[in-house]
Design an enzyme around this catalytic site. Structure first.
Site, PDB file in Angstrom:
ATOM      1  N   SER A  95       0.837  -1.207   0.000  1.00  0.00           N
ATOM      2  CA  SER A  95       0.000   0.000   0.000  1.00  0.00           C
ATOM      3  C   SER A  95       0.874   1.261   0.000  1.00  0.00           C
ATOM      4  CB  SER A  95      -0.955  -0.040   1.200  1.00  0.00           C
ATOM      5  OG  SER A  95      -1.919   0.984   1.124  1.00  0.00           O
ATOM      6  N   ASP A 132      -8.483  -3.398  -6.599  1.00  0.00           N
ATOM      7  CA  ASP A 132      -8.460  -4.258  -5.413  1.00  0.00           C
ATOM      8  C   ASP A 132      -9.351  -3.726  -4.303  1.00  0.00           C
ATOM      9  OD1 ASP A 132      -7.119  -2.105  -4.308  1.00  0.00           O
ATOM     10  OD2 ASP A 132      -5.260  -3.179  -3.893  1.00  0.00           O
ATOM     11  N   HIS A 168      -7.506  -5.396  -0.999  1.00  0.00           N
ATOM     12  CA  HIS A 168      -6.299  -4.621  -0.732  1.00  0.00           C
ATOM     13  C   HIS A 168      -5.477  -5.146   0.444  1.00  0.00           C
ATOM     14  CE1 HIS A 168      -3.727  -1.149  -1.100  1.00  0.00           C
ATOM     15  NE2 HIS A 168      -3.941  -0.804   0.153  1.00  0.00           N
TER      16      HIS A 168
END
Length: 668
Positions: free
Chosen positions: A248, A570, A623
């Site tokens: 991320s 995602d 995610h």
């Protein structure tokens, strides 16, 4: 005896043979009625308490019954439904004879790593070195305003407020679990351990994810710690280079690190121009928002994302009130607007990358038009399935009609330089000051009258509604496209986390992987409305009434729902942001990748768990849940054990990322 009974009942004694007093008899008759009336009185608070009590009792009963079950029962039920599960990657690769080789470094993203208190105010007594972020979050519901006060940074400096020190948790425990039972890195760590990894060959590069990237070095020397730990791990593991695994926002943070470590002191780490070539084998980016995420804009603009907007529609007014002094959207905005890191994820590249009022790279996106597997071509869309064009380039539109209208029909009034009008601030708003109180009615009206905002307008928009926040952010981040990377201005750290304004290191043997999930609707653009004005409220909100009509679109192809336009991704990062640089911007020798290091795109098709006993599943592309995806974990472990991207099979693509990338006209 009768007299004694009457006294016990509280009655009055009177002479035998005489009639009782009529008033006394009336009162005696009223008492049962009063008691019944008292029983009927039931406040809202009583209802809430009983409801919470029932939920808690039910939860503990279920937990008790769950603990009574044999430990093998959930696995038995799952196998009965879906068949025997596959071997975990660690066990599978150990059977193949793979063993630990390259040291690995984990770089967590925003909000997934723990933060603990080292110094605080009076209200935080007893919380020394207790987690304020992560873990059980006990301090949130016990003392919410105190928690907000300590989790906020200084609004002027972006560093610690006076008298407060919140610091990152260290070690693998910093981000193995976000909360009890909710893994982040734990599954990957466990599988790596099965082929011989341990703490001396694994390092969690934890940092205070609230700070701007350069400020993590200024305050905590986090970048220096990453540098020294990588050097130590390489030197004590036979010179084997490290495999870096950012997730991320950690992808942007490590991109910043690679420039910092080679830049001369005092701005950089002074490692020399060959430091990355000497110390890094591969960077395996997981769900990287390299070009930003529209979700960051809605968060900064109205403290919303899709889920919050839907919750607000279900219970209107609740999130706008300070009920029982719990955190509401105003408090959330006040706190998160002090976190400079959130500004690192504002979309980069402007209209060139994200599209303009008329077109965008994903214009032809249709959820049903998916690749069935990595080798098949995309399904052709017949004329019968042609639909109304979605203007994804309009990241913010005020009204569904504006989102769908031809650009020639949109009459925009420029908000830049507009007079903001009367100041709305008053004493009642001081505790939840969000900068909106200083805009005035004129400023709010000017924002709405611009009607449609593309990526090229977003920085100006946020600077207009939150000038103090963006003044801090503009000192640490940039969102453009470099014309000439030899310009000395790009030596400044504000450009280091933007892949369109910086070069990769001169490390031709290093490899970069873009690894991310696909197949989940992901926020790309928003339909907004002006909120009914009230003191201290956020004046704009996502219009959850804006959705596609069923007759307009098949349900599976509805991209506009609850005020949010979605594309492939995602659930947090659109495919375009996660994949473009490895698909085109860094592919081969380009001005952003002068040494020509190899790039690979590895996509993971989302498959939800078959039943609730599977937890978050082993094939998720979401995610965070992708961190438990067996295919992704296997890819990482093979590279850590010595494999190259070509040995993994090169690119594995399910989306249209290469086609979309070709539509972007970027000088390479």
């Amino acid at each position: 005896m009768s007299l004694l009974r009457r006294r016990r009942r509280g009655g009055q004694d009177h002479e035998p043979g005489k009639p009782a007093d009529p008033e006394e008899e009336e009162e005696e008759k009223k008492k049962p009625e009063q008691r019944r009336a008292e029983k009927k009185k039931w406040s809202c608070l009583d209802n809430c308490c009983w409801f919470i009590g029932c939920v808690c009792v039910a939860w503990w009963m279920l937990l008790f019954l769950y603990n009574l079950m044999p430990s093998s029962f959930p696995q038995y039920v799952t196998e009965a439904i879906t068949g025997p599960p596959p071997d975990p990657p660690g066990l599978k690769l150990r059977k193949e004879g793979l063993a630990a080789k390259h040291p690995v470094v984990f770089v967590p993203g925003i909000v997934t790593a723990g933060l603990e208190l080292w110094e605080g105010h009076q209200c935080a007594q007893g919380l020394f070195r207790k987690r304020l972020w992560g873990g059980t979050f006990g301090s949130v519901y016990k003392r919410p305003l105190c928690w907000e006060e300590h989790m906020s940074l200084d609004n002027e400096t972006g560093l610690d407020p006076p008298g407060v020190r919140v610091r990152p948790v260290t070690g693998l425990v910093a981000a193995d679990y976000f909360a009890p039972g909710y893994f982040v890195w734990a599954v990957l760590i466990e599988n790596l351990a099965q082929i011989g990894y341990e703490e001396k060959t694994m390092y969690m590069a934890s940092y205070d994810w609230r700070l701007s990237f350069q400020n993590t070095e200024v305050r905590d020397q986090s970048l220096s710690r990453i540098k020294s730990n990588i050097e130590l791990m390489v030197s004590t593991n036979g010179g084997n280079k490290a495999v870096i695994i950012p997730h991320s926002m950690g992808v942007l943070y490590f991109l910043h690190f690679m420039k910092w470590v080679e830049a001369p002191a005092p701005m950089g780490g002074g490692g020399g121009t060959d430091w990355c070539a000497k110390h890094i084998k591969a960077v395996m980016n997981i769900g990287g928002p390299l070009l930003g995420v529209p979700k960051a804009v809605s968060g900064l603009f109205s403290a919303e994302a899709k889920d919050i907007a839907v919750a607000r529609a279900i219970a209107p007014g609740v999130l706008d009130q300070d009920l029982f002094r719990i955190q509401t959207l105003q408090h959330l905005m006040k706190m998160t607007r002090t976190w400079d890191s959130t500004m690192s994820m504002i979309p980069k590249g402007g209209d060139t990358i994200w599209g303009d009022l008329d077109s965008s790279p994903e214009d032809d996106y249709l959820p049903s038009k998916r690749r069935l597997n990595a080798t098949e071509e995309a399904i052709d869309v017949s004329s019968e399935t042609k639909r109304k064009r979605k203007h994804y380039g309009r990241i913010i539109s005020f009204g569904k009609d504006i989102a769908e209208a031809d650009s020639s029909q949109i009459n925009r009034v420029n908000f830049r330089g507009a007079v903001k009008g009367r100041n709305m601030a008053n004493d009642t708003c001081i505790d939840v000051w969000t900068e909106y109180q200083e805009m005035g009615f004129g400023g709010i009206k000017a924002v709405a009258e611009y009607k449609a905002y593309t990526a090229g307008d977003l920085v100006d928009l946020l600077s207009f509604v939150a000038p103090k926040m963006m003044a801090r952010g503009s000192a640490h981040f940039s969102y453009g496209i470099a014309d000439d990377l030899d310009d000395p201005k790009y030596l400044h750290y504000k450009y280091w986390s933007n892949p369109l304004e910086t070069r990769l290191p001169n490390a031709p043997d290093m490899e970069i992987f873009a690894m991310y999930g696909v197949g989940i609707p992901t926020e790309r653009a928003y339909i907004y409305m002006e909120a009914p004005w009230a003191e201290c409220h956020i004046p704009f909100r996502i219009d959850t009434s804006a959705s596609e009509e069923e007759e307009e679109e098949e349900e599976e192809d509805m991209c506009l729902k609850d005020g949010v336009l979605s594309v492939d991704g995602d659930e947090t990062v659109p495919v375009l942001s996660a994949g473009f640089m490895s698909a085109k911007g860094w592919r081969g020798t380009t001005r952003f990748n002068p040494s020509g290091m190899k790039n690979f795109v590895r996509e993971y098709e989302h498959a939800p768990p078959a039943n609730f006993l599977e937890g978050r599943g082993t094939q998720s592309g979401a995610h965070v849940d992708i961190m438990g995806n067996f295919a992704l974990i296997e890819d990482i472990m093979r590279v850590a054990a010595g494999a190259t991207g070509d040995q993994l099979g090169g690119d594995r693509v399910y989306s249209d990322i290469f086609e979309w990338s070709q539509k972007i006209k970027l000088k390479l």
